[in-house]
Design a protein around this motif. Structure first.
Motif, PDB file in Angstrom:
ATOM      1  N   THR A  80      -8.446  23.826  17.353  1.00  0.00           N
ATOM      2  CA  THR A  80      -7.459  24.696  18.038  1.00  0.00           C
ATOM      3  C   THR A  80      -8.223  25.669  18.988  1.00  0.00           C
ATOM      4  O   THR A  80      -9.006  25.994  19.124  1.00  0.00           O
ATOM      5  N   SER A  81      -7.454  25.758  20.232  1.00  0.00           N
ATOM      6  CA  SER A  81      -7.889  26.525  21.368  1.00  0.00           C
ATOM      7  C   SER A  81      -7.563  27.944  21.120  1.00  0.00           C
ATOM      8  O   SER A  81      -6.727  28.316  20.178  1.00  0.00           O
ATOM      9  N   THR A  82      -8.336  28.707  21.694  1.00  0.00           N
ATOM     10  CA  THR A  82      -8.197  30.156  21.653  1.00  0.00           C
ATOM     11  C   THR A  82      -8.670  30.777  23.151  1.00  0.00           C
ATOM     12  O   THR A  82      -8.941  29.858  23.940  1.00  0.00           O
ATOM     13  N   GLY A  83      -8.039  31.908  23.152  1.00  0.00           N
ATOM     14  CA  GLY A  83      -8.070  32.287  24.821  1.00  0.00           C
ATOM     15  C   GLY A  83      -7.090  31.804  25.735  1.00  0.00           C
ATOM     16  O   GLY A  83      -7.377  31.910  26.928  1.00  0.00           O
ATOM     17  N   VAL A  84      -6.060  31.212  24.985  1.00  0.00           N
ATOM     18  CA  VAL A  84      -4.998  30.661  25.868  1.00  0.00           C
ATOM     19  C   VAL A  84      -3.788  31.239  25.281  1.00  0.00           C
ATOM     20  O   VAL A  84      -3.657  31.844  24.388  1.00  0.00           O
ATOM     21  N   CYS A  85      -2.769  30.877  26.458  1.00  0.00           N
ATOM     22  CA  CYS A  85      -1.255  31.092  26.114  1.00  0.00           C
ATOM     23  C   CYS A  85      -0.585  29.844  26.117  1.00  0.00           C
ATOM     24  O   CYS A  85      -0.701  29.005  26.984  1.00  0.00           O
TER      25      CYS A  85
END
Length: 178
Positions: free
Chosen positions: A122-127
């Motif tokens: 799961t990506s973090t720091g993204v929109c």
């Protein structure tokens, strides 16, 4: 007008036929871009012998490059251009989403490498930015189970919480003409 758009699409596809697969793909030129993106995942799955169900895209923004700078196809994945952003803009200095400038409704999204990867965390720091074909942000489910307008969620780096961009109504579009 739709005539101009149609002529640009025909030219894009004609050049593809006559000159071979382009190094960078004008995603706005497809009538059904979801199929192209699925094909990109399928090619990666075959090349690396991995189940397509385990694949998703990593989105690597190439803000320091122009389409003309790309002189070869990506080893894996595909370079994509031709998307527009509403509700935010891409800030090259921050390498991140940023607030729109005054009187700037739509901005170009830089060249992006859509890179397939397996078992992506799961990506973090993204929109998670929804990409639509046209401005209406609505569509119907077609017989294939796909929306007639929604294309994909594009993960764009952000220094802000995603909730800020959701409240701002940030979205990407393939066409601004309709």
């Amino acid at each position: 007008s739709w005539n101009v758009d149609l002529n640009e699409r025909v030219t894009f596809l004609k050049n593809w036929i006559e000159k071979g697969i382009p190094y960078c793909i004008w995603i706005s030129g497809f009538f059904f871009p979801q199929a192209f993106l699925t094909g990109t995942l399928q090619n990666f799955a075959r090349k690396h012998v991995i189940a397509i169900d385990r694949l998703s895209f990593e989105f690597l923004v190439q803000a320091d490059k122009e389409v003309s700078d790309i002189t070869a196809k990506a080893e894996d994945g595909v370079y994509v251009y031709g998307m527009f952003l509403e509700g935010a803009r891409w800030n090259n200095n921050l390498h991140s989403l940023d607030d729109s400038l005054p009187k700037e409704l739509y901005t170009d999204i830089p060249l992006i490498l859509f890179l397939p990867i397996g078992d992506k965390p799961t990506s973090t720091g993204v929109c998670n930015t929804p990409v639509y074909k046209v401005l209406s942000r609505q569509g119907t489910l077609s017989t294939t189970g796909h929306s007639t307008n929604f294309v994909i969620f594009l993960e764009l780096p952000s220094k802000e919480k995603e909730s800020k961009w959701i409240k701002a109504g940030v979205a990407a579009f393939l066409s601004l003409r309709y």
